[in-house]
Motif scaffolding. Structure first.
Motif, PDB file in Angstrom:
ATOM      1  N   ILE A   1       0.151   5.848   4.819  1.00 35.44           N
ATOM      2  CA  ILE A   1      -0.405   7.327   6.217  1.00 35.44           C
ATOM      3  C   ILE A   1      -1.795   8.155   5.155  1.00 35.44           C
ATOM      4  O   ILE A   1      -1.198   8.422   4.462  1.00 35.44           O
ATOM      5  CB  ILE A   1       0.256   7.658   6.826  1.00 35.44           C
ATOM      6  CG1 ILE A   1       1.436   6.823   7.721  1.00 35.44           C
ATOM      7  CG2 ILE A   1      -0.260   7.820   8.205  1.00 35.44           C
ATOM      8  CD1 ILE A   1       0.363   5.652   8.427  1.00 35.44           C
ATOM      9  N   GLU A   2      -2.329   8.126   6.292  1.00 34.68           N
ATOM     10  CA  GLU A   2      -3.505   8.590   5.850  1.00 34.68           C
ATOM     11  C   GLU A   2      -2.870  10.449   5.478  1.00 34.68           C
ATOM     12  O   GLU A   2      -2.451  10.611   5.846  1.00 34.68           O
ATOM     13  CB  GLU A   2      -4.881   9.064   6.278  1.00 34.68           C
ATOM     14  CG  GLU A   2      -6.035   9.699   6.052  1.00 34.68           C
ATOM     15  CD  GLU A   2      -7.511   9.844   6.431  1.00 34.68           C
ATOM     16  OE1 GLU A   2      -8.249  10.403   6.216  1.00 34.68           O
ATOM     17  OE2 GLU A   2      -7.135   8.112   7.675  1.00 34.68           O
ATOM     18  N   GLY A   3      -3.233  10.852   4.920  1.00 33.79           N
ATOM     19  CA  GLY A   3      -2.758  12.386   4.446  1.00 33.79           C
ATOM     20  C   GLY A   3      -1.309  12.520   3.127  1.00 33.79           C
ATOM     21  O   GLY A   3      -0.511  13.571   3.769  1.00 33.79           O
ATOM     22  N   THR A   4      -0.605  11.398   3.411  1.00 29.48           N
ATOM     23  CA  THR A   4      -0.075  11.367   2.271  1.00 29.48           C
ATOM     24  C   THR A   4      -0.030  11.030   1.226  1.00 29.48           C
ATOM     25  O   THR A   4      -0.847  10.224   0.345  1.00 29.48           O
ATOM     26  CB  THR A   4       1.303  10.573   3.029  1.00 29.48           C
ATOM     27  OG1 THR A   4       0.415   9.494   2.953  1.00 29.48           O
ATOM     28  CG2 THR A   4       1.879  11.028   4.212  1.00 29.48           C
ATOM     29  N   GLU A   5       0.820  11.045   0.288  1.00 33.18           N
ATOM     30  CA  GLU A   5       0.695  10.928  -1.013  1.00 33.18           C
ATOM     31  C   GLU A   5       1.697   9.661  -1.702  1.00 33.18           C
ATOM     32  O   GLU A   5       2.173   9.892  -1.413  1.00 33.18           O
ATOM     33  CB  GLU A   5      -0.543  11.631  -2.388  1.00 33.18           C
ATOM     34  CG  GLU A   5       0.676  13.107  -2.055  1.00 33.18           C
ATOM     35  CD  GLU A   5       0.249  14.051  -3.083  1.00 33.18           C
ATOM     36  OE1 GLU A   5       0.768  14.212  -4.043  1.00 33.18           O
ATOM     37  OE2 GLU A   5      -0.929  14.214  -3.685  1.00 33.18           O
TER      38      GLU A   5
ATOM     39  N   ASN B   1       0.932  -1.133   0.252  1.00 35.55           N
ATOM     40  CA  ASN B   1      -0.272  -0.090   0.046  1.00 35.55           C
ATOM     41  C   ASN B   1       0.451   1.050   0.019  1.00 35.55           C
ATOM     42  O   ASN B   1       2.043   1.280   0.766  1.00 35.55           O
ATOM     43  CB  ASN B   1      -0.707   0.242   1.311  1.00 35.55           C
ATOM     44  CG  ASN B   1      -2.061  -1.072   1.293  1.00 35.55           C
ATOM     45  OD1 ASN B   1      -2.832  -1.182  -0.193  1.00 35.55           O
ATOM     46  ND2 ASN B   1      -2.461  -1.880   2.055  1.00 35.55           N
TER      47      ASN B   1
END
Length: 290
Positions: free
Chosen positions: A150-154, A146
């Motif tokens: 972490i949410e908030g990263t791309e 994945n």
């Protein structure tokens, strides 16, 4: 059926179908590192590639003047394995030849896939043996991780780190096949930012020798994936080139797709492994999460 392996710090799920790693979770954070097979992007997690890696020219090969058909990456990923051993943190799964496999792969084989979880490190072991006088095969991994984790990263917040830091030979693809006459030198002596355009021409394939470690890391947090192995001659890095998918594969290979100039003879295939009766082929690699 799925198998659960557990350590003090991590949980791993193995699917008996394909002996496929389907989950690797860090207990402390609950972060899932393995791609969850959303078929909109790619409907697999980490298939076992056997008895071929990549695509055969025209999906065919010959052995002892007889032609056989085989799809991309072989058949193991689409077969049910038997569980021959399981503990709280390890498992061994087995696939043997049957009448169906012998139709298009005329070799008697025993394939064992072993998983051993120690802390946050998972060791994947391949063992191949044969009852045939000789056997030709390739084998490799295809784990998808994945990205972002972490949410908030791309994806662009992550990078590939190479160890040892040195240049490696890159093998280009021409369609589904390799073009070994056009090898170049890849600048893997420095980290490479991950972005979807990196895979616009499909997989990035490198020749590798000795011990290699490939990591997916970010400067925005401490989570990452580290894949290590010794003496796998090739590695592929892949994410779909037709859609912006939220995962990246790091694929250790003992074998490779056919060359554009391949004559189809399995004995002369680039990267093929030969095994004789009474001998065993063993290779392993590790995935460590943080």
């Amino acid at each position: 059926m799925t198998l659960k392996l557990e350590s003090d710090t991590a949980i791993v799920i193995i699917n008996q179908f394909g002996a496929e790693l389907s989950s690797f979770i860090l207990k402390e954070t609950g972060v899932e590192y393995i791609w969850q097979a959303d078929s909109h992007f790619w409907g697999r997690h980490a298939p076992i590639l056997f008895p071929f890696v990549g695509r055969l020219k025209d999906n065919t090969y010959s052995y002892q003047n007889k032609n056989y058909s085989m799809g991309q990456h072989g058949f193991a990923r689409n077969m049910l394995f038997d569980v021959v051993e399981q503990t709280s943190n390890s498992a061994i799964l087995e696939l043997k030849n049957n009448q169906e496999t012998l139709t298009n792969y005329p070799f008697e084989f025993r394939l064992l896939i072993g998983y051993q979880l120690d802390g946050t490190m998972l060791t994947i072991n391949y063992e191949v043996s044969t009852l045939s006088d000789e056997m030709y095969f390739s084998i490799g991994g295809h784990p998808a991780f994945n990205i972002p984790l972490i949410e908030g990263t791309e994806m662009s917040d992550y990078y590939l780190h190479f160890s040892p830091s040195k240049s490696r030979i890159k093998i280009p693809l021409k369609g589904a096949y390799i073009n070994s006459e056009c090898k170049t030198l890849a600048q893997t002596n420095t980290s490479i930012q991950l972005k979807h355009t990196l895979f616009k021409e499909d997989a990035q394939i490198l020749e590798t020798k000795g011990r290699n470690t490939f990591s997916i890391l970010s400067d925005k947090h401490s989570h990452g994936v580290i894949v290590s192995y010794e003496e796998f001659p090739f590695v592929g890095f892949w994410s779909p080139n037709t859609i912006e998918a939220p995962f990246v594969c790091i694929e250790p290979w003992c074998g490779i797709a056919d060359d554009i100039s391949s004559n189809g003879k399995i004995e002369e295939k680039i990267g093929i492994n030969k095994l004789t009766k009474g001998n065993h082929f063993n290779k392993s690699y590790t995935i460590r999460i943080q």
